[in-house]
Scaffold this motif. Structure first.
Motif, mmCIF file in Angstrom:
data_model
loop_
_atom_site.group_PDB
_atom_site.id
_atom_site.type_symbol
_atom_site.label_atom_id
_atom_site.label_comp_id
_atom_site.label_asym_id
_atom_site.label_seq_id
_atom_site.Cartn_x
_atom_site.Cartn_y
_atom_site.Cartn_z
ATOM 1 N N PRO A 218 0.829 -1.211 0.000
ATOM 2 C CA PRO A 218 0.000 0.000 0.000
ATOM 3 C C PRO A 218 0.864 1.262 0.000
ATOM 4 O O PRO A 218 1.840 1.361 0.764
ATOM 5 N N VAL A 219 0.517 2.197 -0.859
ATOM 6 C CA VAL A 219 1.321 3.416 -1.012
ATOM 7 C C VAL A 219 1.507 4.118 0.330
ATOM 8 O O VAL A 219 2.621 4.547 0.668
ATOM 9 N N GLN A 220 0.455 4.218 1.113
ATOM 10 C CA GLN A 220 0.570 4.959 2.368
ATOM 11 C C GLN A 220 1.514 4.281 3.352
ATOM 12 O O GLN A 220 2.175 4.954 4.147
ATOM 13 N N ASP A 221 1.587 2.940 3.301
ATOM 14 C CA ASP A 221 2.496 2.231 4.209
ATOM 15 C C ASP A 221 3.950 2.563 3.867
ATOM 16 O O ASP A 221 4.754 2.889 4.747
ATOM 17 N N ALA A 222 4.302 2.438 2.585
ATOM 18 C CA ALA A 222 5.679 2.738 2.173
ATOM 19 C C ALA A 222 5.964 4.228 2.311
ATOM 20 O O ALA A 222 7.086 4.626 2.658
ATOM 21 N N ALA A 223 4.966 5.062 2.033
ATOM 22 C CA ALA A 223 5.159 6.510 2.146
ATOM 23 C C ALA A 223 5.454 6.904 3.588
ATOM 24 O O ALA A 223 6.243 7.834 3.835
ATOM 25 N N GLN A 224 4.844 6.209 4.539
ATOM 26 C CA GLN A 224 5.110 6.524 5.944
ATOM 27 C C GLN A 224 6.567 6.248 6.301
ATOM 28 O O GLN A 224 7.211 7.038 7.004
ATOM 29 N N ARG A 225 7.118 5.158 5.771
ATOM 30 C CA ARG A 225 8.531 4.858 6.027
ATOM 31 C C ARG A 225 9.429 5.928 5.400
ATOM 32 O O ARG A 225 10.406 6.371 6.009
ATOM 33 N N THR B 189 6.950 8.746 -2.960
ATOM 34 C CA THR B 189 7.679 9.997 -2.722
ATOM 35 C C THR B 189 6.719 11.170 -2.646
ATOM 36 O O THR B 189 6.797 11.997 -1.720
ATOM 37 N N MET B 190 5.823 11.255 -3.598
ATOM 38 C CA MET B 190 4.887 12.372 -3.600
ATOM 39 C C MET B 190 3.961 12.308 -2.391
ATOM 40 O O MET B 190 3.628 13.344 -1.792
ATOM 41 N N ALA B 191 3.570 11.089 -1.990
ATOM 42 C CA ALA B 191 2.724 10.942 -0.805
ATOM 43 C C ALA B 191 3.489 11.327 0.459
ATOM 44 O O ALA B 191 2.932 11.961 1.376
ATOM 45 N N ALA B 192 4.771 10.961 0.531
ATOM 46 C CA ALA B 192 5.575 11.288 1.711
ATOM 47 C C ALA B 192 5.795 12.792 1.831
ATOM 48 O O ALA B 192 5.808 13.341 2.944
ATOM 49 N N VAL B 193 5.978 13.459 0.704
ATOM 50 C CA VAL B 193 6.123 14.915 0.721
ATOM 51 C C VAL B 193 4.851 15.546 1.286
ATOM 52 O O VAL B 193 4.900 16.486 2.109
ATOM 53 N N GLU B 194 3.707 15.020 0.879
ATOM 54 C CA GLU B 194 2.442 15.546 1.405
ATOM 55 C C GLU B 194 2.305 15.248 2.897
ATOM 56 O O GLU B 194 1.876 16.108 3.681
ATOM 57 N N LEU B 195 2.658 14.023 3.297
ATOM 58 C CA LEU B 195 2.538 13.638 4.705
ATOM 59 C C LEU B 195 3.357 14.548 5.615
ATOM 60 O O LEU B 195 2.918 14.906 6.709
ATOM 61 N N THR B 196 4.554 14.868 5.161
ATOM 62 C CA THR B 196 5.477 15.633 6.010
ATOM 63 C C THR B 196 5.300 17.135 5.884
ATOM 64 O O THR B 196 5.769 17.887 6.741
#
Length: 277
Positions: A111-118, A152-159
Motif C-alpha cells: 500500500p502506497v501509504q504504508d511505504a510513504a510513511q517509512r 515519494t509524492m505521498a511522503a512529501v504531502e505527509l510531512t
C-alpha cells in the motif's frame, strides 16, 4: 550554532538506478559539501544472477541476487561519495506483467501509504532541501519506478516538506543524438518499432519542457565507476560499452522537471539548489 548543511535526497527503485539518472548530481553535490541521501526502495532480486542467469531460470537464487546487489549498491555509493544510504528492502516487483508483480510483499503490492510513511520518517530525519524521484510513469513504465514516484509524492504531502521536488527526465533531442552515437560505436541500441503502437507514454520530454539542466561532466568518471560497480547487471547496462570518454560526453548533463518549489528561482535552472544558496 553551525548552519545546517544543504541536503539532497534521491529516491530510486533498484540498485543501479541511482547511477544512471542521478549519479552526476550525487557526485557533484557531495563534492560541493552538500549532504547526499540515497533511498533505494527494493532489493533488486529480479535482476540477473551470476553469469547473466535470468529470474525463473535454473541457478537464479533471488536471495543471493539481492545480497550481491546490496554489495554493488554500497560500492556505487562509495564511488559517488553518497553520505547516507537508506535501503527500504521491499522485494523487487520485476518488469510490468511479470509474476513477481503480485508476489506477497512486493513493492508493487505494498500500500502506497504504508511505504510513504517509512519514507516520510526518512524525510523527517534528514530534512532534505531537494528531493528527486521519477515521474508518474516511472520514466519508462516499470512498476517499481511508478511506486517510487507514488510514495515519494505521498511522503512529501505527509510531512509538509518545503523541499524542492524534481522528476528525472531526458531531452528527446538528446535521446536521438545518443542513439546515433551508439550506432556509430557499433553498440546495439534498443529502438521502438515504428509499426508497433507504443506500449506507454514516450520517454523523455521536448527540450522546452525541461526545467533544470545540470552540467555534471566533471563527474563523468565517478558516474561511470558507480554504474560499473553493478557488474552483475552488466549485460543490461549498455552504457558501459562506450567507455568513459564517450559516456561522459553523452551522459554529462542531467535533466529534471521541477514540480514543487518554494524558492521562486527562475526557470530554466542550472542547479537543483537554485534559490537555496
Amino acid at each position: 550554532m553551525a548552519e545546517r548543511p544543504l541536503t539532497l535526497m534521491a529516491v530510486h527503485a533498484h540498485p543501479d538506478d541511482e547511477a544512471t539518472g542521478t549519479g552526476g548530481v550525487l557526485a557533484k553535490y557531495a563534492d560541493e559539501g552538500i549532504t547526499t541521501v540515497l533511498v533505494t526502495c527494493t532489493d533488486g532480486r529480479c535482476g540477473d544472477g551470476p553469469g547473466g542467469v535470468k529470474p525463473g531460470e535454473p541457478g537464479h537464487d533471488p536471495d543471493a541476487v539481492a545480497e550481491m546487489r546490496l554489495r554493488e549498491l554500497e560500492a556505487s555509493c562509495a564511488a559517488l561519495k553518497v553520505t547516507h544510504l537508506e535501503v527500504l528492502g521491499y522485494p523487487d516487483s520485476g518488469m510490468m506483467g511479470w509474476p513477481a508483480n503480485d508476489a506477497p510483499g512486493s513493492f508493487w503490492t505494498t500500500p502506497v501509504q504504508d511505504a510513504a510513511q517509512r519514507l516520510a520518517e526518512l524525510i523527517g530525519k534528514y530534512e532534505p532541501d531537494v528531493i528527486v524521484t521519477y515521474d508518474e510513469n516511472g520514466f519508462y513504465g516499470h512498476p517499481d519506478h511508478i511506486q517510487a514516484h507514488r510514495i515519494t509524492m505521498a511522503a512529501v504531502e505527509l510531512t509538509g516538506s518545503p523541499a524542492k521536488v524534481y522528476w528525472t527526465t531526458v531531452p528527446r533531442s538528446g535521446m536521438e543524438a545518443f542513439g546515433r552515437k551508439l550506432r556509430e560505436l557499433g553498440v546495439e541500441f534498443p529502438e521502438p518499432d515504428p509499426d508497433e503502437p507504443p506500449a506507454g507514454p514516450p520517454m523523455g520530454l521536448p527540450d522546452e519542457e525541461i526545467s533544470t539542466w545540470v552540467d555534471t561532466k566533471a563527474y563523468g568518471s565517478q558516474k561511470f565507476d558507480a554504474l560499473a560497480a553493478h557488474a552483475s547487471q552488466g549485460e543490461n547496462i549498455f552504457f558501459l560499452r562506450m567507455g568513459k570518454e564517450t559516456f561522459t560526453e553523452l551522459m554529462g548533463v542531467e535533466t529534471f522537471v521541477r514540480v514543487r518549489d518554494t524558492t521562486g528561482a527562475p526557470l530554466p535552472e542550472r542547479d537543483l539548489f537554485a534559490g537555496l544558496r
